[in-house]
Write an enzyme that holds these catalytic residues in place. Sequence first.
Site, PDB file in Angstrom:
ATOM      1  N   GLY A  11       0.827  -1.212   0.000  1.00  0.00           N
ATOM      2  CA  GLY A  11       0.000   0.000   0.000  1.00  0.00           C
ATOM      3  C   GLY A  11       0.859   1.258   0.000  1.00  0.00           C
ATOM      4  O   GLY A  11       2.085   1.203  -0.144  1.00  0.00           O
ATOM      5  N   ASN A  33      -2.935  -8.433   0.439  1.00  0.00           N
ATOM      6  CA  ASN A  33      -3.946  -9.117  -0.386  1.00  0.00           C
ATOM      7  C   ASN A  33      -4.318  -8.279  -1.620  1.00  0.00           C
ATOM      8  O   ASN A  33      -5.237  -8.614  -2.341  1.00  0.00           O
ATOM      9  CB  ASN A  33      -5.200  -9.444   0.437  1.00  0.00           C
ATOM     10  CG  ASN A  33      -5.998  -8.196   0.792  1.00  0.00           C
ATOM     11  OD1 ASN A  33      -5.523  -7.078   0.608  1.00  0.00           O
ATOM     12  ND2 ASN A  33      -7.195  -8.382   1.307  1.00  0.00           N
ATOM     13  N   TYR A 144     -14.251   1.502  10.396  1.00  0.00           N
ATOM     14  CA  TYR A 144     -12.825   1.825  10.458  1.00  0.00           C
ATOM     15  C   TYR A 144     -12.445   2.290  11.865  1.00  0.00           C
ATOM     16  O   TYR A 144     -11.533   1.729  12.485  1.00  0.00           O
ATOM     17  CB  TYR A 144     -12.516   2.910   9.429  1.00  0.00           C
ATOM     18  CG  TYR A 144     -11.062   3.286   9.322  1.00  0.00           C
ATOM     19  CD1 TYR A 144     -10.139   2.447   8.704  1.00  0.00           C
ATOM     20  CD2 TYR A 144     -10.598   4.507   9.831  1.00  0.00           C
ATOM     21  CE1 TYR A 144      -8.802   2.807   8.595  1.00  0.00           C
ATOM     22  CE2 TYR A 144      -9.265   4.870   9.722  1.00  0.00           C
ATOM     23  CZ  TYR A 144      -8.374   4.021   9.100  1.00  0.00           C
ATOM     24  OH  TYR A 144      -7.046   4.386   8.995  1.00  0.00           O
TER      25      TYR A 144
HETATM   26  P1  NAD Z   1      -3.464   1.706   1.788  1.00  0.00           P
HETATM   27  O1  NAD Z   1      -4.900   1.378   1.527  1.00  0.00           O
HETATM   28  O2  NAD Z   1      -2.667   2.293   0.680  1.00  0.00           O
HETATM   29  O3  NAD Z   1      -2.687   0.423   2.315  1.00  0.00           O
HETATM   30  C1  NAD Z   1      -3.293  -0.629   3.006  1.00  0.00           C
HETATM   31  C2  NAD Z   1      -2.696  -1.934   2.486  1.00  0.00           C
HETATM   32  O4  NAD Z   1      -3.262  -3.028   3.207  1.00  0.00           O
HETATM   33  C3  NAD Z   1      -3.004  -2.170   1.010  1.00  0.00           C
HETATM   34  O5  NAD Z   1      -1.842  -2.588   0.344  1.00  0.00           O
HETATM   35  C4  NAD Z   1      -4.061  -3.273   1.044  1.00  0.00           C
HETATM   36  O6  NAD Z   1      -4.075  -4.064  -0.128  1.00  0.00           O
HETATM   37  C5  NAD Z   1      -3.648  -4.032   2.285  1.00  0.00           C
HETATM   38  N1  NAD Z   1      -4.745  -4.788   2.889  1.00  0.00           N
HETATM   39  C6  NAD Z   1      -6.010  -4.360   3.161  1.00  0.00           C
HETATM   40  N2  NAD Z   1      -6.723  -5.334   3.733  1.00  0.00           N
HETATM   41  C7  NAD Z   1      -5.894  -6.417   3.833  1.00  0.00           C
HETATM   42  C8  NAD Z   1      -6.050  -7.741   4.329  1.00  0.00           C
HETATM   43  N3  NAD Z   1      -7.222  -8.156   4.833  1.00  0.00           N
HETATM   44  N4  NAD Z   1      -4.998  -8.587   4.263  1.00  0.00           N
HETATM   45  C9  NAD Z   1      -3.817  -8.183   3.742  1.00  0.00           C
HETATM   46  N5  NAD Z   1      -3.604  -6.954   3.246  1.00  0.00           N
HETATM   47  C10 NAD Z   1      -4.642  -6.079   3.297  1.00  0.00           C
HETATM   48  O7  NAD Z   1      -3.464   2.659   3.058  1.00  0.00           O
HETATM   49  P2  NAD Z   1      -2.255   3.440   3.760  1.00  0.00           P
HETATM   50  O8  NAD Z   1      -2.569   4.875   3.695  1.00  0.00           O
HETATM   51  O9  NAD Z   1      -0.954   2.946   3.266  1.00  0.00           O
HETATM   52  O10 NAD Z   1      -2.466   2.991   5.277  1.00  0.00           O
HETATM   53  C11 NAD Z   1      -1.659   1.984   5.878  1.00  0.00           C
HETATM   54  C12 NAD Z   1      -2.054   1.824   7.338  1.00  0.00           C
HETATM   55  O11 NAD Z   1      -1.872   3.058   8.034  1.00  0.00           O
HETATM   56  C13 NAD Z   1      -3.513   1.430   7.538  1.00  0.00           C
HETATM   57  O12 NAD Z   1      -3.599   0.506   8.597  1.00  0.00           O
HETATM   58  C14 NAD Z   1      -4.183   2.732   7.918  1.00  0.00           C
HETATM   59  O13 NAD Z   1      -5.313   2.514   8.712  1.00  0.00           O
HETATM   60  C15 NAD Z   1      -3.072   3.437   8.673  1.00  0.00           C
HETATM   61  N6  NAD Z   1      -3.261   4.903   8.637  1.00  0.00           N
HETATM   62  C16 NAD Z   1      -3.012   5.594   7.483  1.00  0.00           C
HETATM   63  C17 NAD Z   1      -3.231   6.981   7.464  1.00  0.00           C
HETATM   64  C18 NAD Z   1      -2.948   7.820   6.243  1.00  0.00           C
HETATM   65  O14 NAD Z   1      -3.175   9.024   6.289  1.00  0.00           O
HETATM   66  N7  NAD Z   1      -2.439   7.295   5.157  1.00  0.00           N
HETATM   67  C19 NAD Z   1      -3.715   7.623   8.613  1.00  0.00           C
HETATM   68  C20 NAD Z   1      -3.978   6.859   9.738  1.00  0.00           C
HETATM   69  C21 NAD Z   1      -3.727   5.505   9.750  1.00  0.00           C
END
Ligand code: NAD
Length: 313
Positions: A11, A33, A144
């Site tokens: 991600g 995934n 969420y």
């Molecule tokens: P993103 O959606 O780009 O990345 C999430 C990744 O998790 C993706 O690659 C997705 O394919 C994978 N994924 C989702 N469900 C899955 C599952 N069941 N099994 C395996 N893989 C799975 O989001 P991001 O911005 O990179 O966020 C990453 C983490 O950081 C998340 O947990 C998110 O909640 C947390 N977060 C992000 C932000 C932000 O501003 N980007 C803020 C707060 C928290």
Amino acid sequence: MKKILVTGGAGFLGSHLCEKLLNENNEVICLDNYFTGNKKNIIHLLDNPYFELVRHDITSPFFIEVDEIYNLACPASPIHYQYNPIKTVKTSVMGAINMLGLAKRIRCKVLQASTSEVYGDPVVHPQKEEYWGNVNPIGLRSCYDEGKRCAETLFFDYHRQNNVKIKVIRIFNTYGPRMHPNDGRVVSNFIVQALQGKDITIYGSGNQTRSFCYVDDLIRGMVAMMNTGDDVIGPVNIGNPNEFTIKELAEMVVDLVGTKSKIVYKPIAADDPQQRQPVIDKAKRLLNWEPTIQLREGLLKTIEYFEKELQNK
Ligand code: NAD
Ligand code: UDP
């Protein structure tokens, strides 16, 4: 050399984390995934013999021997996490149980990517880690917010009950290269709209605020947290405390892109938080961390990325 598991490694944040950990001479196993992640995000790492990619869904158990686990797997943008809300809860809760169970079994450290969304629509401003939040348990964002809150509960209970070495960070809105162009998050939406000369869509009055952190700063904070002693468990806010209204963000993007796009106003979604700003005293004190890249500079880097992405389409 440490062996490190990164869930959600394909991600936006995960791909930057894998890159940093490899650059620091670790072996990285990236598990994803591909729900919102993409092989394209990590394609440049595939030739590295110390990088391994595994297609797996963390709602099912996963067994491996590693030194550290970073648990990032979970869709993060409202459009994506609301697409299948039941699955979002399962990913947060069952994913946390599976990763904590693994950490307990192999006695390794595990870091949870929690979120400022645990504060909900905060009535205390700015937000310190001690604030318990104001979350609607039955709204559209609850899958969420409550999923992440329950994951935090699980982390602390595994720590208290089983002595698992935990690290919990609460990430505030983060932006930068490799954000998904269509995931509906405000920074990517505004930049793509501006580059394409389309209307810039502000939801609501635009007076709601967010505090935006550039991805490189965030990842540095995340790794610093993992590298603290066992007594530092968090939660620790990681974010940039410079707060902007969404209108100010729109105007800055228009200015930096030099677009003719018009700013238009659309209805706001239910439960959209009115204000958000991290207190980062704890991160400063415990991690010796603070962000160094401010919004203008970070936006320029992100605009450059999206310009290239749109040309390659
Ligand atoms: P993103 O959606 O780009 O990345 C999430 C990744 O998790 C993706 O690659 C997705 O394919 C994978 N994924 C989702 N469900 C899955 C599952 N069941 N099994 C395996 N893989 C799975 O989001 P991001 O911005 O990179 O966020 C990453 C983490 O950081 C998340 O947990 C998110 O909640 C947390 N977060 C992000 C932000 C932000 O501003 N980007 C803020 C707060 C928290
Ligand atoms: N937002 C907006 N226009 C968009 C996308 C989002 O005005 O095209 C607003 C949204 O209503 C929210 C803020 O920008 O108030 C941040 O939204 P985002 O989805 O990026 O993050 P979150 O609400 O989860 O903090």
